[in-house]
Motif scaffolding. Sequence first.
Motif, short mmCIF file in Angstrom:
data_model
loop_
_atom_site.label_atom_id
_atom_site.label_comp_id
_atom_site.label_asym_id
_atom_site.label_seq_id
_atom_site.Cartn_x
_atom_site.Cartn_y
_atom_site.Cartn_z
N SER A 4 19.95 15.37 -7.04
CA SER A 4 20.58 16.21 -6.01
C SER A 4 21.03 17.56 -6.56
O SER A 4 21.92 18.20 -6.02
CB SER A 4 21.78 15.48 -5.40
N LYS A 5 20.42 17.98 -7.66
CA LYS A 5 20.83 19.23 -8.30
C LYS A 5 20.73 20.45 -7.39
O LYS A 5 21.63 21.28 -7.35
CB LYS A 5 20.05 19.45 -9.59
N PRO A 6 19.63 20.61 -6.61
CA PRO A 6 19.56 21.77 -5.72
C PRO A 6 20.70 21.79 -4.70
O PRO A 6 21.29 22.84 -4.45
CB PRO A 6 18.20 21.61 -5.03
N ALA A 7 21.00 20.63 -4.13
CA ALA A 7 22.07 20.55 -3.14
C ALA A 7 23.43 20.81 -3.78
O ALA A 7 24.29 21.47 -3.20
CB ALA A 7 22.06 19.18 -2.47
N ARG A 8 23.63 20.30 -4.99
CA ARG A 8 24.89 20.53 -5.70
C ARG A 8 25.07 22.00 -6.04
O ARG A 8 26.17 22.55 -5.95
CB ARG A 8 24.94 19.68 -6.97
N ALA A 9 23.98 22.64 -6.40
CA ALA A 9 24.02 24.08 -6.69
C ALA A 9 24.35 24.86 -5.43
O ALA A 9 25.11 25.84 -5.46
CB ALA A 9 22.68 24.54 -7.26
#
Length: 284
Positions: A187-192
Amino acid sequence: MRMKNKIKKRLVKINAFLVSKKKPTLKSIHLLRLSVKQLEAFTELMTVQNNFGAQPENPDRLGKLFKEAGKLRTFELETEAIQSITKNKRLTRPSLFLQQLNLSKKKSSKRLSKKRRAYHPFKIREFAKHADSKLSSHTCQEFLAARASSILDLLTKDIMADIRFLHQLRKMLKSILYVLPLCKKGSKPARALLKTNKKFLEYMESVIGSLHDTDYFVTWLEKNQNIIHASEEKALIKIKKKWLNDMKHLKDDLQPMLPAIRQFALDLKDHSPDKSNTATGLFN
């Protein structure tokens, strides 16, 4: 990530409120309601993943505790707001009305105390049968995409015309803020995206919260016209006018933010790698 410890941490705070002998304060009520709202978001997240055995709704007594604590909170805030306005505007202090408000506050406090004594501590199994199951990245992606879809659906309505729609938007934004930190792997893109927009989202939900509180003050005042003494009517009319003016300014602040919220929801939805399996509308 396993949800068990996250749930346990909130239950410790809620159960501590239940057994406390101290008089509820705005701070203790805030912490209680925050824990309940976080638990609600966690339960909704676990519902997406079958092996948690999550309950479709939180225990009924938790909802009643949350609601009564909310009433006491608004009575406290309304009292403070009236005192602040009369001082700053140099208005006659509506002592008789404040006495009636204080009476309602005491009744709410007694009802809350009664619930604290009657309710037994909450257990993890009341929220999920298998809370020690591991949270999958796909569950997070599905939850966030569903939330994004719900926000986009809500924004097709004239939400500025109905405080209930705005309150619903606030709840969606807060659930994203509560859940996204739990979603790490995959979920890195969403966390960013959240990191970039976090302050904006927090400001947005805070403004809606202030608007919702002020709307409650006006509504309560209007519903209790019968307890207004003639000698205090002019002061209370000016107080109501001040609240209505505050609501107008808050709405003026919110209106330009809606396109940015819509874009945030679109971006969040786009970050879901598997849109075809997303349960859109799950939280409507």
